[in-house]
Scaffold this active site. Structure first.
Site, short mmCIF file in Angstrom:
data_model
loop_
_atom_site.label_atom_id
_atom_site.label_comp_id
_atom_site.label_asym_id
_atom_site.label_seq_id
_atom_site.Cartn_x
_atom_site.Cartn_y
_atom_site.Cartn_z
N GLU A 1 3.16 -7.94 7.68
CA GLU A 1 2.26 -8.34 7.20
C GLU A 1 1.77 -9.51 5.96
OE1 GLU A 1 0.03 -5.46 5.89
OE2 GLU A 1 -0.21 -5.08 8.24
N ASP B 1 0.92 -1.48 0.17
CA ASP B 1 0.27 -0.33 -0.10
C ASP B 1 0.52 1.71 0.15
OD1 ASP B 1 -2.53 1.59 0.24
OD2 ASP B 1 -1.96 1.48 2.62
N TYR C 1 -6.58 -3.31 12.49
CA TYR C 1 -7.68 -2.58 12.09
C TYR C 1 -9.13 -2.43 12.98
CZ TYR C 1 -3.36 -0.75 10.10
OH TYR C 1 -2.78 0.12 9.39
N TYR D 1 -11.01 -1.08 9.33
CA TYR D 1 -11.20 -2.26 7.99
C TYR D 1 -12.30 -2.98 8.81
CZ TYR D 1 -7.15 -0.63 5.31
OH TYR D 1 -6.83 0.63 4.94
N GLU E 1 0.77 -1.33 14.13
CA GLU E 1 -0.16 -1.02 14.07
C GLU E 1 -1.13 -0.47 14.07
OE1 GLU E 1 -0.31 -1.24 8.62
OE2 GLU E 1 1.41 -1.70 8.65
C1 CKU Z 1 -1.63 -0.04 5.79
C2 CKU Z 1 -4.02 -5.61 7.20
C3 CKU Z 1 -3.57 -4.26 7.35
C4 CKU Z 1 -2.15 -3.76 7.03
N1 CKU Z 1 -1.44 -2.22 6.24
C5 CKU Z 1 -0.53 -2.00 5.68
C6 CKU Z 1 0.18 -0.76 5.46
O1 CKU Z 1 0.82 -0.80 4.62
C7 CKU Z 1 -1.11 -0.42 5.24
O2 CKU Z 1 -0.80 1.42 4.55
C8 CKU Z 1 -2.11 -1.75 6.48
C9 CKU Z 1 -3.63 0.34 5.73
O3 CKU Z 1 -3.40 1.80 5.90
O4 CKU Z 1 -4.24 0.26 4.85
#
Ligand code: CKU
Length: 605
Positions: free
Chosen positions: A418, A167, A474, A478, A512
């Site tokens: 991840e 991402d 998240y 999410y 995160e």
């Molecule tokens: C972040 C499943 C979460 C993965 N994580 C990786 C990171 O690089 C992304 O930017 C999620 C997001 O904001 O979705």
């Protein structure tokens, strides 16, 4: 052992380092005809662009911004006559994602991997007291045989396009500084340091690797330049009485001066700033100098307007000022090792770094941030090509640890971000990577990897490899966002209870958690994407963090808004920043400042 030294270029009595940053000639090679048309002797056209920088955001043409394939750089370089007899190298801070280097038309180096340095030896090629031509062919295509992983497709119009399994925008080019260096043929190649504390005294164990057999002497200077200790020989122990320790947000740097000598003559001299500190994980604690630390800070990116992923010295300064203002003490170099200058700054400012290798996208999905939350599995490590990927991954681990091991700021290695971990085939892969890191780091710093949403206590087959368990979660974004946030909290606590029941006796940190937030949106009552919702999301998340004693750190995703591939999930990039891409605060920054400044350093000790 790597074939070139990873030591940062410096000027000393025996060494010269001249910056080659500035404008370089540049051109795309859409038809991949460069070599057959002899571009190694000079690239076509008159186009010039800055180095260091990503090439993508300078231009107004979409085809350039989205370009996938080979592209070339060229620079005329003057090599002084007095350098004759020395070893001459062109040292690239990084070339994303792979490069071939030609000097005066002759190939001198080839390197795979876009976020770590390499040197092109030009000793036998250069003309002295004359101009020389350095040409670099760079390629930015993504595959599953190198990290970071992704695909490169061909569109109906014949153009190639990268599809990252991660991402962040696939920025590329010569994104870090380039140096022309001259060092003696017999020279310092590498250094290993380790520390032991004994009350107020310290022992500094050192090993100097050189390319010859001449004797080595070392001196340790304190911050005023006064000699604090000295040693003889390639290996030894420096005893430092009443040592000034390198502490969290209260750094103290000594300078280690290493010399290869021939009686009174200095054959080579290298200087390295070091910090005396220890790092250890004991039960559920992260200990720096034997004292527990609760991490607070960010997952970051090297990302800014116009320069893209190019090293941006002004942005670096601003970022450190913001991190100090908000009361942070640490960050993860998600999702690749950053420019070396950032670690030098962290050494100076006393920030703790979790240093991450570019092993991202080891989960076959263009939207893994979404799909992992649904429990999707991809058996990523069952591919035929996995052994090739592993080889590239191990090489990057070696390059990263060799480059960064002597920074006091580096307190842990993050070896994957991840990955797919729910399948047995991941286990031997993880073992190889974790064992290699342990072998390479004489300080035996803790190793970790960031667990994606579907790596839950009941399904993940790899968490046992981590010395610190790092979760990316998240709940409330999410999973069950907005008005369902109370469901998110129930699910979050259920997962944490699951980890608790495993009784791992290891520290957990969050690498995160976050919610996309548009700096332009205020809503009363809140809705997702508004600044109010980011605040509510954090209130819930912090309550969960505070309920579990084994959670020893929080690094929010992300420090700032950053650029990603365009798509329906991203509004001109990922907006989970606590700061905007221009480095101004969203409302949530004040909440974090309040929290992080009030939590004691050894919170939950
Ligand atoms: C972040 C499943 C979460 C993965 N994580 C990786 C990171 O690089 C992304 O930017 C999620 C997001 O904001 O979705």
């Amino acid at each position: 052992m790597l074939e070139y030294s990873m030591l940062y270029p410096r000027n000393t009595v025996s060494r010269r380092a001249v910056s080659l940053d500035g404008m370089w000639k540049f051109c795309l090679d859409e038809k991949a005809v460069g070599e057959s048309e002899n571009w190694q002797n000079g690239i076509p056209g008159q186009e010039v662009i800055p180095v260091p920088a990503s090439f993508q955001d300078f231009y107004t043409e979409k085809d350039i911004r989205e370009y996938a394939g080979d592209f070339w750089y060229e620079k005329e370089v003057f090599v002084p006559g007095e350098w004759e007899g020395q070893q001459i190298q062109v040292r690239f801070g990084a070339a994303t994602h792979r490069a071939v280097v030609y000097v005066n038309g002759i190939q001198t180096a080839e390197h795979e991997g876009g976020f770590l340095p390499f040197c092109a030896d030009a000793t036998d090629i250069v003309r002295y007291n004359a101009w020389n031509k350095v040409v670099v062919k760079v390629n930015n295509e993504l595959t599953v045989t190198n990290i970071p992983c992704g695909q490169t497709i061909t569109l109906p119009n014949g153009k190639k396009m990268c599809k990252p399994y991660f991402d962040f925008f696939n920025y590329s080019g010569l994104q870090r500084s380039v140096y022309l260096t001259a060092i003696p043929k017999e020279s310092v190649f590498d250094l290993d340091l380790n520390y032991e504390l004994d009350g107020s005294n310290a022992k500094v164990y050192y090993t100097v690797h050189t390319t010859g057999e001449s004797p080595v002497v070392v001196e340790l200077l304190d911050a005023d330049g006064t000699k604090a200790a000295e040693g003889n020989g390639k290996e030894g122990v420096l005893e430092v009485a009443d040592a000034h320790l390198w502490k969290v947000r209260n750094a103290y740097l000594y300078t280690l001066v290493v010399r290869i000598v021939d009686d009174a003559d200095i054959i080579d001299e290298y200087t390295q700033e070091i910090g005396i500190r220890t790092v250890e994980v004991k039960d559920t604690s992260i200990l720096i100098n034997g004292e527990p630390v609760y991490l607070r800070g960010f997952g970051k990116h090297e990302d800014s307007d116009i320069l893209g992923r190019g090293f941006n010295i002004g942005m670096m300064k601003r970022d450190f000022e913001l991190m100090k203002w908000i009361g942070a003490n640490s960050f993860r170099t998600s999702h690749y090792p950053y420019s070396e200058e950032i670690y030098q700054m962290a050494d100076r400012e006393g920030f703790l770094i979790i240093d991450e290798v570019p092993a991202v996208g080891l989960f076959e999905s263009l939207m893994n941030f979404m799909e992992a939350s649904t429990g999707k599995q991809t058996a990523f490590f069952e591919k035929e090509t996995t052994p090739i990927l592993l080889k590239a991954h191990l090489k990057a681990v070696e390059e990263m640890i060799t480059r960064d091991k002597n920074h006091p700021c580096v307190i842990a290695w993050s070896l994957l971000n991840e990955p797919e971990t729910t399948n047995d085939s991941a286990v031997p892969y993880f073992k190889a990577v974790f064992d290699r890191a342990h072998e390479l780091d004489i300080q035996k710093r803790p190793r970790t990897f960031a667990l994606v949403m579907n790596s839950t206590p009941d399904k993940c087959k790899c968490y046992q490899f981590s010395d610190i368990v790092a979760l990316n979660r998240y709940y409330g974004w999410y999973v069950c966002g907005g008005n369902e946030i109370c469901t998110a909290e129930v699910m979050f606590r259920k997962e944490m209870d699951g980890w608790k029941a495993l009784n791992l006796n290891k520290p957990f940190i969050f690498t995160e958690y976050g919610a996309d937030t548009l700096a332009s949106e205020h809503k009363l009552p809140s809705v997702m994407w508004s600044q109010e919702y980011q605040n509510e999301y954090l209130d819930m998340t912090h309550e969960v963090f505070d309920s579990y004693d084994f959670i020893k750190g929080e690094q929010i995703w992300n420090f700032a808004d950053f650029q990603t591939t365009e798509g329906i999930m991203r509004v001109n990039g990922n907006k989970k920043g606590v700061f905007t891409r221009q480095r101004q605060p969203k409302d949530v920054a004040y909440k974090l400042k309040q929290r992080w400044e009030s939590l004691p350093l050894d919170y939950k000790k």
